[in-house]
Design a protein around this motif. Structure first.
Motif, PDB file in Angstrom:
ATOM      1  N   HIS A 135      -3.328  -6.607   4.474  1.00  0.00           N
ATOM      2  CA  HIS A 135      -4.314  -5.879   3.655  1.00  0.00           C
ATOM      3  C   HIS A 135      -3.683  -4.762   2.822  1.00  0.00           C
ATOM      4  CE1 HIS A 135      -7.511  -8.159   5.506  1.00  0.00           C
ATOM      5  NE2 HIS A 135      -6.946  -7.902   6.669  1.00  0.00           N
ATOM      6  N   VAL A 136      -2.356  -4.768   2.670  1.00  0.00           N
ATOM      7  CA  VAL A 136      -1.683  -3.781   1.822  1.00  0.00           C
ATOM      8  C   VAL A 136      -1.856  -4.162   0.355  1.00  0.00           C
ATOM      9  CG1 VAL A 136       0.535  -2.737   1.207  1.00  0.00           C
ATOM     10  CG2 VAL A 136      -0.037  -3.138   3.617  1.00  0.00           C
ATOM     11  N   ALA A 137      -1.621  -5.418   0.044  1.00  0.00           N
ATOM     12  CA  ALA A 137      -1.820  -5.889  -1.331  1.00  0.00           C
ATOM     13  C   ALA A 137      -3.314  -5.873  -1.649  1.00  0.00           C
ATOM     14  CB  ALA A 137      -1.265  -7.293  -1.513  1.00  0.00           C
ATOM     15  N   GLN A 138      -3.642  -5.373  -2.818  1.00  0.00           N
ATOM     16  CA  GLN A 138      -5.027  -5.317  -3.285  1.00  0.00           C
ATOM     17  C   GLN A 138      -5.134  -6.215  -4.513  1.00  0.00           C
ATOM     18  OE1 GLN A 138      -7.477  -3.174  -1.674  1.00  0.00           O
ATOM     19  NE2 GLN A 138      -5.803  -3.285  -0.184  1.00  0.00           N
ATOM     20  N   HIS A 139      -5.619  -7.430  -4.298  1.00  0.00           N
ATOM     21  CA  HIS A 139      -5.720  -8.415  -5.379  1.00  0.00           C
ATOM     22  C   HIS A 139      -7.037  -8.186  -6.118  1.00  0.00           C
ATOM     23  CE1 HIS A 139      -2.220 -10.630  -3.938  1.00  0.00           C
ATOM     24  NE2 HIS A 139      -2.647 -10.292  -2.735  1.00  0.00           N
ATOM     25  N   THR A 140      -6.965  -7.427  -7.213  1.00  0.00           N
ATOM     26  CA  THR A 140      -8.155  -7.093  -7.997  1.00  0.00           C
ATOM     27  C   THR A 140      -8.333  -8.122  -9.111  1.00  0.00           C
ATOM     28  OG1 THR A 140      -6.779  -5.620  -9.314  1.00  0.00           O
ATOM     29  CG2 THR A 140      -8.072  -4.609  -7.573  1.00  0.00           C
ATOM     30  N   PRO A 192       0.649  -4.629  -5.490  1.00  0.00           N
ATOM     31  CA  PRO A 192       1.438  -5.552  -4.672  1.00  0.00           C
ATOM     32  C   PRO A 192       1.836  -4.961  -3.316  1.00  0.00           C
ATOM     33  CG  PRO A 192       2.780  -4.676  -6.465  1.00  0.00           C
ATOM     34  CD  PRO A 192       1.404  -4.096  -6.616  1.00  0.00           C
ATOM     35  N   ARG A 193       1.973  -5.808  -2.340  1.00  0.00           N
ATOM     36  CA  ARG A 193       2.429  -5.400  -1.014  1.00  0.00           C
ATOM     37  C   ARG A 193       3.822  -4.780  -1.094  1.00  0.00           C
ATOM     38  NH1 ARG A 193       3.591  -9.624   3.912  1.00  0.00           N
ATOM     39  NH2 ARG A 193       4.315  -8.085   5.431  1.00  0.00           N
ATOM     40  N   SER A 194       4.672  -5.311  -1.951  1.00  0.00           N
ATOM     41  CA  SER A 194       6.033  -4.797  -2.087  1.00  0.00           C
ATOM     42  C   SER A 194       6.060  -3.386  -2.666  1.00  0.00           C
ATOM     43  CB  SER A 194       6.866  -5.715  -2.990  1.00  0.00           C
ATOM     44  OG  SER A 194       6.323  -5.738  -4.303  1.00  0.00           O
ATOM     45  N   ASN A 195       5.061  -3.038  -3.451  1.00  0.00           N
ATOM     46  CA  ASN A 195       5.027  -1.754  -4.156  1.00  0.00           C
ATOM     47  C   ASN A 195       3.615  -1.184  -4.169  1.00  0.00           C
ATOM     48  OD1 ASN A 195       7.193  -3.604  -5.419  1.00  0.00           O
ATOM     49  ND2 ASN A 195       7.856  -1.542  -5.949  1.00  0.00           N
ATOM     50  N   PRO A 196       3.114  -0.733  -3.003  1.00  0.00           N
ATOM     51  CA  PRO A 196       1.751  -0.191  -2.978  1.00  0.00           C
ATOM     52  C   PRO A 196       1.607   1.107  -3.771  1.00  0.00           C
ATOM     53  CG  PRO A 196       2.824   0.088  -0.850  1.00  0.00           C
ATOM     54  CD  PRO A 196       3.743  -0.744  -1.691  1.00  0.00           C
ATOM     55  N   ASP A 197       2.731   1.678  -4.195  1.00  0.00           N
ATOM     56  CA  ASP A 197       2.702   2.880  -5.030  1.00  0.00           C
ATOM     57  C   ASP A 197       2.768   2.533  -6.513  1.00  0.00           C
ATOM     58  OD1 ASP A 197       5.297   1.915  -4.816  1.00  0.00           O
ATOM     59  OD2 ASP A 197       6.213   3.905  -4.816  1.00  0.00           O
ATOM     60  N   GLY A 198       2.567   1.275  -6.834  1.00  0.00           N
ATOM     61  CA  GLY A 198       2.610   0.832  -8.227  1.00  0.00           C
ATOM     62  C   GLY A 198       1.613  -0.281  -8.480  1.00  0.00           C
TER      63      GLY A 198
END
Length: 180
Positions: free
Chosen positions: A102-107, A120-126
């Motif tokens: 649930h880290v990735a937020q697919h909007t 993206p899960r890889s870059n939750p700060d971007g």
């Protein structure tokens, strides 16, 4: 004070002239990225309900991921820091899908179903931005890198630079592939 093309990079001057937080952030980012060419790309979903602007290189480094959701959506994206992205319209027209960690937020747009950007899960700060959702005229080139999302943890450990792509001041292009 520094100069970037025709932009004067005196952060305090910019902050005083433009009290709008986003403009100040963009000015700060431009100042931090002296020597790096950034352009303002505009884009959105198919129906036009969702519109955004993103500051990035005109030479995009795009990931083609093979994780379960990216395969189904044919998701290709380039990564930018959150403060390089501005949602102009359509916040109320977005909905979000998450799974697994649930880290990735697919909007995606509620009306047309297009995912023009996501967290993206890889870059939750971007943000991961879909290059095919950009308006024409600002992209010079696209370099595609395959990412082994089927083995996400292993791929993230092996990749030397993906986490830095959402940090202000980082840029990746076809001419700068150090660590990629």
């Amino acid at each position: 004070m520094r100069w970037l093309g025709s932009i004067r990079c005196d952060f305090q001057l910019q902050a005083n002239r433009f009290p709008n937080k986003h403009v100040t952030q963009v000015s700060a980012e431009l100042c931090l990225n002296v020597g790096m060419e950034l352009v303002k790309h505009s884009g959105g979903c198919h129906c036009g309900a969702v519109r955004f602007e993103v500051w990035s290189s005109p030479d995009l480094h795009v990931f083609h991921c093979n994780c379960s959701i990216c395969i189904k959506k044919q998701n290709h994206h380039f990564i930018v820091p959150k403060n390089h992205f501005t949602l102009l319209q359509g916040f109320d027209n977005l909905t979000t899908y998450t799974f697994n960690t649930h880290v990735a937020q697919h909007t995606f747009c509620k009306t047309c179903g297009v995912q023009s950007f996501y967290t993206p899960r890889s870059n939750p700060d971007g943000y991961g931005v879909a290059p095919h959702c950009l308006d024409p005229g600002t992209v010079s080139s696209i370099t595609v890198e395959k990412f082994g999302g089927e083995k996400w943890e292993e791929s993230m450990q092996a990749h030397k630079s993906i986490r830095d792509m959402s940090k202000p001041g980082e840029t990746y292009s076809k001419n700068n592939t150090t660590g990629i």
